[in-house]
Each structure stands twice: as structure tokens, then as C-alpha cells.
Enzyme design. Structure first.
Site, PDB file in Angstrom:
ATOM      1  N   GLY A 213       4.936   2.348   1.568  1.00  0.00           N
ATOM      2  CA  GLY A 213       5.961   3.160   0.932  1.00  0.00           C
ATOM      3  C   GLY A 213       6.310   4.364   1.792  1.00  0.00           C
ATOM      4  N   ASP A 214       5.273   5.048   2.298  1.00  0.00           N
ATOM      5  CA  ASP A 214       5.507   6.247   3.115  1.00  0.00           C
ATOM      6  C   ASP A 214       6.296   5.878   4.372  1.00  0.00           C
ATOM      7  OD1 ASP A 214       4.178   7.669   1.239  1.00  0.00           O
ATOM      8  OD2 ASP A 214       2.294   7.860   2.356  1.00  0.00           O
TER       9      ASP A 214
ATOM     10  N   SER B 267       0.823  -1.209   0.000  1.00  0.00           N
ATOM     11  CA  SER B 267       0.000   0.000   0.000  1.00  0.00           C
ATOM     12  C   SER B 267       0.857   1.259   0.000  1.00  0.00           C
ATOM     13  CB  SER B 267      -0.886   0.009   1.244  1.00  0.00           C
ATOM     14  OG  SER B 267      -0.073   0.248   2.378  1.00  0.00           O
ATOM     15  N   LYS B 268       0.195   2.362  -0.237  1.00  0.00           N
ATOM     16  CA  LYS B 268       0.877   3.663  -0.182  1.00  0.00           C
ATOM     17  C   LYS B 268       1.532   3.847   1.177  1.00  0.00           C
ATOM     18  CE  LYS B 268      -0.091   8.620  -0.598  1.00  0.00           C
ATOM     19  NZ  LYS B 268       0.537   9.073   0.646  1.00  0.00           N
ATOM     20  N   ARG B 269       0.810   3.417   2.219  1.00  0.00           N
ATOM     21  CA  ARG B 269       1.337   3.583   3.581  1.00  0.00           C
ATOM     22  C   ARG B 269       2.664   2.858   3.783  1.00  0.00           C
ATOM     23  NH1 ARG B 269      -2.197   2.113   8.364  1.00  0.00           N
ATOM     24  NH2 ARG B 269      -0.115   2.172   9.259  1.00  0.00           N
TER      25      ARG B 269
END
Ligand code: GLU
Length: 514
Positions: free
Chosen positions: A269-270, A265-267
Site C-alpha cells: 500500500g505504501d 502487505s502494508k508495504r
């Protein structure tokens, strides 16, 4: 295969395109090109509530950056356009009507309160699946339960309605997925999904099937999240009389978090500090507030490295070979080498690919990455020397910006020195050798003559190369490691080399040997 292969990438423009989506686009493209077929880009924007401005442009830019060029698209046009579903609105109603006429779909007039009440009833009765289906539809307000007259009068008076597919009560729905083999679902587990919404727009399911048919799509290659919809799609093909030309399905396995636990998910990566999107963009996040979606492009990945990395996220050629250009991928690509299970996302592999591609770039191309950093205050070099600098650095970099980070010392005379190296290696012996070396180097120095001169001095002093190398590097670069020293000297030239050695001798206190 005698029919022309036609595949499509059919994203909904709802925000940034997740790397998994880019992979889907790529596999479609590779499959099309491998089979001398066409790849179509179709924008599935029937859900106006989820439409995000700029998302379509973002999509196009992402594909272009990776080198995926659709044969037909909203921009390019083509024989089967328009390629935006919002521009095809008037096409779908006729097919919904066809399904109603043949008894495979029906009008449903239930309000959202009535639907909620139905679900509550099912929950209270401890029914697991809260579906509108062959059983529950009989308690609802639809053209199956209401009289013909009432249906007619409701339609005439403009009562809001949706059109639902009439899923049979007992039927086995099967499809032969190119990746997973036979998939079988019993129709009792399926929902009477809405095909046309009350605003007159088709849902994804209807529009997708109608367009795939009209656009003569032969293979549907898409993410695994669509597998649960596939049996419904099979029914639609059958009920619309298109069974013979139904595309073959290939559902791609998920991209997993680096630890393999769940979908990337994007999370992730962040949190872990790597991009999950092809290019950077700003879009509304889950709570509606604008968020930054950071991209591989902006993080410094080369498009050909990203492409190669992406292709291997779930596919492999079955050989040890890892470096593939787009042409090579097209040549090697087959669906049967797509893995069945999810692929763990490994950012180190992406970095490795970037290193490999940077290494093979021409020095002059790498020099283009350094030039933007240079100002008149910096030491100036001609193109030949700039290229030589890049040749020395290219084995040591992961991103183009590292050329500057690693090679800044070529352009700026050092003023600070790595203290650890100073305390370990800066001593009387080193200083005396460096001083003599500086005095002896010839004006037209090159790597070989620099080595020869240094050797002469070392021999005369009875000192070993290893005793002074790091001190010499420290004086020239301020650091304890870097590219070949003699090459550095050749690039800096005799004047700058001399100046740097003398500078260091002047600035750095000598540790007395005892
Ligand atoms: N519009 C769907 C999506 O956003 C397309 C799914 C499909 O390929 O059928 O992914």
C-alpha cells in the site's frame, strides 16, 4: 440448523487492523445475520508482550465505520462475558489441569537453552522439523520423562514450567472445512504446542478453544493463516470432551498483492499509494518505531462503498449484480460462494465503488463535502445552487474532495487559463462571438435561454457551435473540460458569466487568423 448460530471475530489488539481482518469480521457478521444468529467480538489479549495501547479502540472504531455491529462485545457485554481474554485469566488453568489429568497434556520444565540445544541437535542430525513431539519429548525435561517425585518437587519449589499438549504419535487428524472440504494432517507433523505459559497465561490455542466452547460458538470463520492450527484445535476439542459441539471451520483465502504474488502487505500500500487499513492510525511498526497506517476512511472512501468493495474481495453473489447495501449482502451471503483461492487486491475496483456510491448520493449530501472549503472570499450561492453544482459534478468525481477540486471554478473567478486550449481555441472568431454573447445574455438566464442566445449569435455570425465551445469554457472555467457549459452559465448567473467572458477577452491575447 436448529442451534442458534454464533460466530466470533477474535482479533488480538496488536496494532492496526489489516483490511483482511476487516473482511473476516464482515464475513462473520454477514453469516451471523443471514442465519439469524449472533456475532461476538472477543479481544484475544493473552499475549501481554504484544499488547499495543489504543489498538482495541482502533478496532472498535474500524468496525463501527464499516457498519459491523457485534451483538456481544467488551463494550456491549452479553451473557457469555467477559469478552476480553485478559479478564478471563482464571478460567483457563482448570482446563489445562483437566488435560493433564486425562493424560493429554504434560508439564515441561525445559529452559530456553535446553530447547535451543534440542533444535541444534535436530539440525545436526538433518531432521527437517524442529519440533517438540512424540519423539523429541522423550529427551527433554517433562512430566513424561521425569519421575513423579521429581515433578512434584519441581512444582512445589516453584520451578518455571509450561504445559504442553501431548500430540499422539500416529494419528490422522481430520476436519471438514466449509471452504476447503476435508483437511487431513498426520499427527507426526504436529508440535506439542504450549497451552499454558510459564507466566500462568494461556496461549492463543488454549484460550481460543476454551472461549469458543464457553461462548457456544458454532462456526469459526477466520483467515487462512490459522489453518495450520486447526488440527491442533480439533485435538483439543476431542481431549476436552467437546467433540460433539466442536464448531465448523471456514478458513478464508488470503488477500493477495495486486499482481497476485503473495500476501497483501502494508508495504504494498505504501509503495503503490493506496490504503490497506480501514482507518488511519499510528502504531509501532515491525522495528518498533511508530508508523502511520493509512486508512480508506481518510483517503476519502465512503463507508458503504468500502463495505461493498470488501464483501467482493473473495465472495460474489453468483450474479452480475455488484452494488449491495449491508442488507443486500446479508440476504445474498452464503459461504459456498467464497472462493477457494486468494483474491487479488484491486484498488481501481474500490475507486469504482466509491464513484458509484457518490453518484447516487443526494445533491444536498454532496454539498456537505464542499461547504468546509468555502470562505467569505468565495462567490456565495444559496443551497439550491450549491445542490445544482453538486448535481453537475457528481458524475465526475471519485472522492468527496474532488467536488472541490473539480468545481472550484464555480466559487473563484478564473485568473489563469489552460495554455493549450488558449493556443488552440482562442481566436478572433471565438472572441467576437463570446463578446456578442456576453452583451446579449438576459439577467434571468437559465440553461435553455443561454443556449438559445448563443445559437442566435452563432447564426448571425455564421459560426458553428464547435468553433467556440472550448473558448467559452475556457473563459468561464479556465479549463478545457468540465460539466455542461449551459448549466455552468445558469449557476454562475448572467453577471458573473458576463464578467468572466469580458475578463478573458481583456486578458488573453487573440491569435490572428491568417
Ligand atoms: N486472535 C487470533 C487473531 O488474531 C484469532 C484467530 C481465530 O480466529 O481463531 O487473528
Amino acid at each position: 440448523m436448529n442451534k442458534e448460530v454464533r460466530v466470533r471475530f477474535a482479533p488480538s489488539p496488536t496494532g492496526a487492523l489489516h483490511i483482511g481482518g476487516v473482511r473476516t469480521a464482515l464475513y462473520n457478521y454477514l453469516f451471523a445475520k443471514k442465519n439469524n444468529g449472533k456475532m461476538i467480538l472477543r479481544i484475544e489479549d493473552t499475549d501481554q508482550t504484544r499488547f499495543v495501547p489504543g489498538a482495541e479502540e482502533y478496532l472498535m472504531e474500524s468496525l463501527e465505520w464499516v457498519g459491523i455491529v457485534p451483538d456481544e462485545s467488551p463494550i456491549k457485554g452479553g451473557e457469555y462475558g467477559p469478552y476480553r481474554q485478559s479478564e478471563r485469566k482464571n478460567i483457563y488453568a482448570g482446563y489445562a489441569q483437566q488435560l493433564i489429568d486425562s493424560g493429554h497434556a504434560y508439564y515441561a520444565f525445559d529452559t530456553s537453552e535446553e530447547l535451543d540445544a534440542m533444535r541444534e541437535r535436530l539440525k545436526a542430525a538433518k531432521v527437517d522439523s524442529l519440533q517438540y513431539n512424540a519423539i523429541t519429548r522423550m529427551q527433554m525435561k517433562n512430566s513424561i520423562t521425569l519421575s513423579e517425585d521429581e515433578v512434584k518437587s519441581r512444582l512445589d519449589s516453584g520451578d518455571p514450567y509450561v504445559i504442553r499438549i501431548k500430540v499422539p504419535r500416529k494419528e490422522e487428524v481430520r476436519l471438514n472445512d466449509m471452504i476447503r472440504g476435508w483437511v487431513m494432517v498426520h499427527s507426526s507433523a504436529m508440535d506439542d504446542k504450549v497451552l499454558m505459559k510459564s507466566d500462568g497465561m494461556p496461549t492463543y490455542h488454549l484460550a481460543n478453544i476454551v472461549d469458543d466452547h464457553l461462548m457456544k460458538i458454532t462456526h469459526v470463520i477466520r483467515g487462512e493463516e490459522w489453518l495450520p492450527s486447526a488440527p491442533l484445535h480439533v485435538l483439543l476439542y476431542k481431549y476436552l470432551g467437546w467433540e460433539d459441539t466442536m464448531p465448523q471451520f471456514a478458513h478464508l483465502p488470503l488477500l493477495l498483492k495486486p499482481d497476485g504474488n503473495g500476501k497483501l502487505s502494508k508495504r504494498d500500500g505504501d509503495k503503490l499509494g493506496f490504503p490497506v487499513f480501514p482507518i488511519t492510525g499510528q502504531f509501532p511498526g515491525k522495528d518498533g518505531a511508530m508508523e502511520n497506517f493509512s486508512g480508506f476512511r481518510e483517503a476519502g472512501y465512503l463507508p458503504d462503498a468500502f463495505l461493498n468493495f470488501l464483501a467482493f474481495l473473495g465472495w460474489n453473489p453468483g450474479t452480475e449484480e455488484e452494488i449491495f447495501s449491508m442488507e443486500g449482502l446479508i440476504e445474498a451471503f452464503t459461504v459456498d460462494r467464497i472462493g477457494k483461492s486468494g483474491t487479488k487486491f484491486d484498488i481501481d475496483k474500490a475507486k469504482w465503488y466509491n464513484q458509484q456510491y457518490l453518484k447516487t448520493k443526494a445533491d444536498a449530501d454532496l454539498a456537505k463535502f464542499i461547504k468546509p472549503y468555502l470562505t467569505p472570499e468565495h462567490i456565495q450561492y444559496d443551497d439550491k445552487k450549491l445542490n445544482a453544482i453538486c448535481a453537475e459534478l457528481k458524475e465526475r468525481i471519485t472522492f468527496p474532495r474532488d467536488l472541490w477540486n473539480e468545481g472550484q471554478f464555480f466559487f473563484v473567478t478564473p485568473t489563469a487559463y489552460d495554455e493549450q486550449i488558449v493556443s488552440k481555441k482562442w481566436n478572433e472568431v471565438a472572441v467576437s462571438v463570446l463578446d456578442k454573447f456576453a452583451n446579449k445574455i438576459s439577467p434571468d438566464i437559465d440553461a435553455d435561454s443561454a443556449r438559445a442566445t448563443l445559437n442566435e449569435v452563432l447564426e448571425a455570425q455564421g459560426v458553428k457551435m464547435g468553433q467556440v465551445m472550448q473558448a467559452l469554457r475556457l473563459s468561464l472555467t479556465g479549463k478545457g473540460s468540465g460539466p455542461d457549459l449551459m448549466e455552468i452559465i445558469a449557476i454562475l448567473g448572467s453577471e458573473e458569466t458576463k464578467k468572466r467572458i469580458k475578463n478573458a477577452i481583456e486578458k488573453l491575447p487573440v491569435k490572428m487568423e491568417n
